[in-house]
Design a protein around this motif. Sequence first.
Motif, PDB file in Angstrom:
ATOM      1  N   ASP A  71      24.634  38.588 -14.501  1.00 12.40           N
ATOM      2  CA  ASP A  71      23.750  38.325 -15.633  1.00 12.40           C
ATOM      3  C   ASP A  71      22.344  38.687 -15.177  1.00 12.40           C
ATOM      4  N   TRP A  72      21.751  39.684 -15.796  1.00  5.89           N
ATOM      5  CA  TRP A  72      20.397  40.090 -15.468  1.00  5.89           C
ATOM      6  C   TRP A  72      19.546  39.897 -16.705  1.00  5.89           C
ATOM      7  N   HIS A  73      18.765  38.838 -16.698  1.00  6.20           N
ATOM      8  CA  HIS A  73      17.894  38.492 -17.829  1.00  6.20           C
ATOM      9  C   HIS A  73      18.681  38.418 -19.138  1.00  6.20           C
ATOM     10  N   GLY A  74      19.826  37.756 -19.061  1.00  3.30           N
ATOM     11  CA  GLY A  74      20.628  37.520 -20.257  1.00  3.30           C
ATOM     12  C   GLY A  74      21.551  38.649 -20.660  1.00  3.30           C
ATOM     13  N   GLN A  75      21.638  39.689 -19.858  1.00  7.88           N
ATOM     14  CA  GLN A  75      22.528  40.809 -20.174  1.00  7.88           C
ATOM     15  C   GLN A  75      23.513  41.035 -19.033  1.00  7.88           C
ATOM     16  N   LYS A 104      25.445  43.167 -16.583  1.00  9.10           N
ATOM     17  CA  LYS A 104      25.185  44.461 -15.943  1.00  9.10           C
ATOM     18  C   LYS A 104      26.193  44.703 -14.822  1.00  9.10           C
ATOM     19  N   LYS A 133      15.546  30.382  -7.657  1.00 15.84           N
ATOM     20  CA  LYS A 133      14.319  30.790  -8.331  1.00 15.84           C
ATOM     21  C   LYS A 133      13.203  31.201  -7.370  1.00 15.84           C
ATOM     22  N   GLN A 150      17.593  51.007 -11.069  1.00 13.24           N
ATOM     23  CA  GLN A 150      16.807  49.852 -10.644  1.00 13.24           C
ATOM     24  C   GLN A 150      17.445  49.173  -9.441  1.00 13.24           C
ATOM     25  N   ASN A 168      25.754  33.431 -11.028  1.00 16.93           N
ATOM     26  CA  ASN A 168      24.373  33.531 -11.480  1.00 16.93           C
ATOM     27  C   ASN A 168      24.187  33.390 -12.977  1.00 16.93           C
TER      28      ASN A 168
END
Length: 124
Positions: A55-59, A61, A77, A110, A120
Amino acid sequence: MVWMTGGYLLELPEAKAWAQRKYPDMEFGVDVLIPNFINRYFRAHRMFPACIAVDWHGQNKAYFMTHGKVDPYATKKKHRHFREDARAQGVRKMLFVDFEDEFEFLKNIQFVTVADPYNNGLPA
């Protein structure tokens, strides 16, 4: 104490398009499981790195891990970030560079740090 990892991120459709071109014999099923199919192929052919879903910022991947270490002082964090070093660049070259002219998204792939990538925040 957290397991910290560094690696490359791709959108799921990007990961599938790349994998179908690089490994034409790779089989796919449901799109949400694309990283699992890539990782299964890598393991079956004794290849590195691992590819997992994160999960990368809610998406959701596809994440190609190049680095990993347990950091006794890190939290999810608050932690240090991996740099895209020669090892990571070697993995990038091995996997992606040959297809940069064909897939524009590979030119600016990226490199990120993910804390505890197997836990995560992806939905079960």
